[in-house]
Structures are given as C-alpha cells and as structure tokens.
Design a protein around this motif. Sequence first.
Motif, PDB file in Angstrom:
ATOM      1  N   PHE A  37     -18.524 -17.302  -5.703  1.00 33.58           N
ATOM      2  CA  PHE A  37     -17.745 -16.784  -6.621  1.00 33.58           C
ATOM      3  C   PHE A  37     -16.293 -16.635  -6.271  1.00 33.58           C
ATOM      4  O   PHE A  37     -15.999 -16.866  -4.994  1.00 33.58           O
ATOM      5  N   ARG A  38     -15.375 -16.444  -7.174  1.00 31.15           N
ATOM      6  CA  ARG A  38     -13.865 -16.178  -6.620  1.00 31.15           C
ATOM      7  C   ARG A  38     -13.254 -15.351  -7.349  1.00 31.15           C
ATOM      8  O   ARG A  38     -13.598 -15.026  -8.810  1.00 31.15           O
ATOM      9  N   GLN A  39     -12.122 -14.903  -6.956  1.00 34.85           N
ATOM     10  CA  GLN A  39     -11.241 -13.825  -7.722  1.00 34.85           C
ATOM     11  C   GLN A  39      -9.632 -14.063  -7.353  1.00 34.85           C
ATOM     12  O   GLN A  39      -9.507 -13.946  -6.157  1.00 34.85           O
ATOM     13  N   GLY A  40      -9.088 -14.485  -8.472  1.00 31.21           N
ATOM     14  CA  GLY A  40      -7.635 -14.943  -8.303  1.00 31.21           C
ATOM     15  C   GLY A  40      -6.975 -13.475  -8.671  1.00 31.21           C
ATOM     16  O   GLY A  40      -7.587 -12.479  -8.954  1.00 31.21           O
ATOM     17  N   GLN A  42      -5.150 -10.490 -10.374  1.00 30.33           N
ATOM     18  CA  GLN A  42      -5.356 -10.033 -11.507  1.00 30.33           C
ATOM     19  C   GLN A  42      -6.528 -10.570 -12.332  1.00 30.33           C
ATOM     20  O   GLN A  42      -6.304 -10.038 -13.896  1.00 30.33           O
ATOM     21  N   ASN A  43      -7.323 -11.077 -11.800  1.00 27.64           N
ATOM     22  CA  ASN A  43      -8.476 -11.677 -12.683  1.00 27.64           C
ATOM     23  C   ASN A  43      -9.720 -11.071 -11.981  1.00 27.64           C
ATOM     24  O   ASN A  43      -9.800 -10.554 -10.894  1.00 27.64           O
ATOM     25  N   THR A  88      -3.482 -25.697  -8.077  1.00 24.28           N
ATOM     26  CA  THR A  88      -3.204 -24.456  -7.844  1.00 24.28           C
ATOM     27  C   THR A  88      -3.826 -23.155  -8.602  1.00 24.28           C
ATOM     28  O   THR A  88      -4.038 -22.276  -8.115  1.00 24.28           O
ATOM     29  N   GLN A  89      -4.644 -23.577  -9.662  1.00 25.46           N
ATOM     30  CA  GLN A  89      -5.476 -22.563 -10.214  1.00 25.46           C
ATOM     31  C   GLN A  89      -6.655 -22.327  -9.460  1.00 25.46           C
ATOM     32  O   GLN A  89      -7.459 -21.507  -9.787  1.00 25.46           O
ATOM     33  N   ASP A  90      -7.113 -22.951  -8.346  1.00 24.49           N
ATOM     34  CA  ASP A  90      -8.069 -22.659  -7.825  1.00 24.49           C
ATOM     35  C   ASP A  90      -7.799 -21.773  -6.485  1.00 24.49           C
ATOM     36  O   ASP A  90      -8.432 -21.260  -5.683  1.00 24.49           O
TER      37      ASP A  90
END
Length: 127
Positions: A37-40, A42-43, A88-90
């Motif tokens: 899983f991932r968390q950017g 504010q996401n 960059t969105q990764d």
Amino acid sequence: QLHLAESGGGSVMAGGSLRLSCAASGSIDRIGCLGWFRQGQQNERTRVASIRTASGGTTYTAAVKGRFSIPQDNTKKVIYLQMNDLQTQDTAIYYCAADPTGYTCLRLWNHNDPTYWGQGIQVTISS
C-alpha cells in the motif's frame, strides 16, 4: 504474530527505478496474501499491488499496472515491489501488508483491511 520489515526505499529521479523488499517473520507458517500500500501527503492509504502466495497470482492498481511488479521468493515470506518508470505522483510512504488466512487476497485487497502492517518506508521521486 507476524512482523513485516520493509527496506529499499529512497530518492530517485523521474523515470528511474527502485525495488522495495518486505520480509515477514514470526510464528505464522503460511501467509495467504502479501501486498503493498502507499500513502502520499494528505492522502489516504491506498492499495498498490498484492500477491496470492500459493498461486502466485497478482493484482495491481491501475495507476501502476505495467510499471510495477510484485514478485515473491521461494519461501513465500519475502516479497518485492519492483518499480520502474517512476513518476512524481509515486512519491509516498510505502507499506507492506499481510493477511495470513486463506488463499485469497479478499480481506487485504478487496476490503483494504490486512491483518498486519509494516512500519512503512519513504519513496521520493523528483522531477
């Protein structure tokens, strides 16, 4: 109990590659499903990829399909996240996740509710 330890994060330029590792250890002999899983910023935490360890079947979220892969080793307790053509969105904190029960990823993937989480590892992509 299960402990998940991630490694391999870091910073790369857009278009580059990274490989994350997740090693599971503990008293559980078989793990039915492992995933990432991932968390950017504010996401919320979102699913990236999963593998049904018995069959080797994999599932990917649309945003990473064709760029990421989730191989496992022969012990079926170590998985990787091979990330190519990073954008960059990764950029995010990446978490390893596990669900020891059964042979599917229903709980981990369909319900975003794995039993165990790793501590997370930072991946930063710069343009």
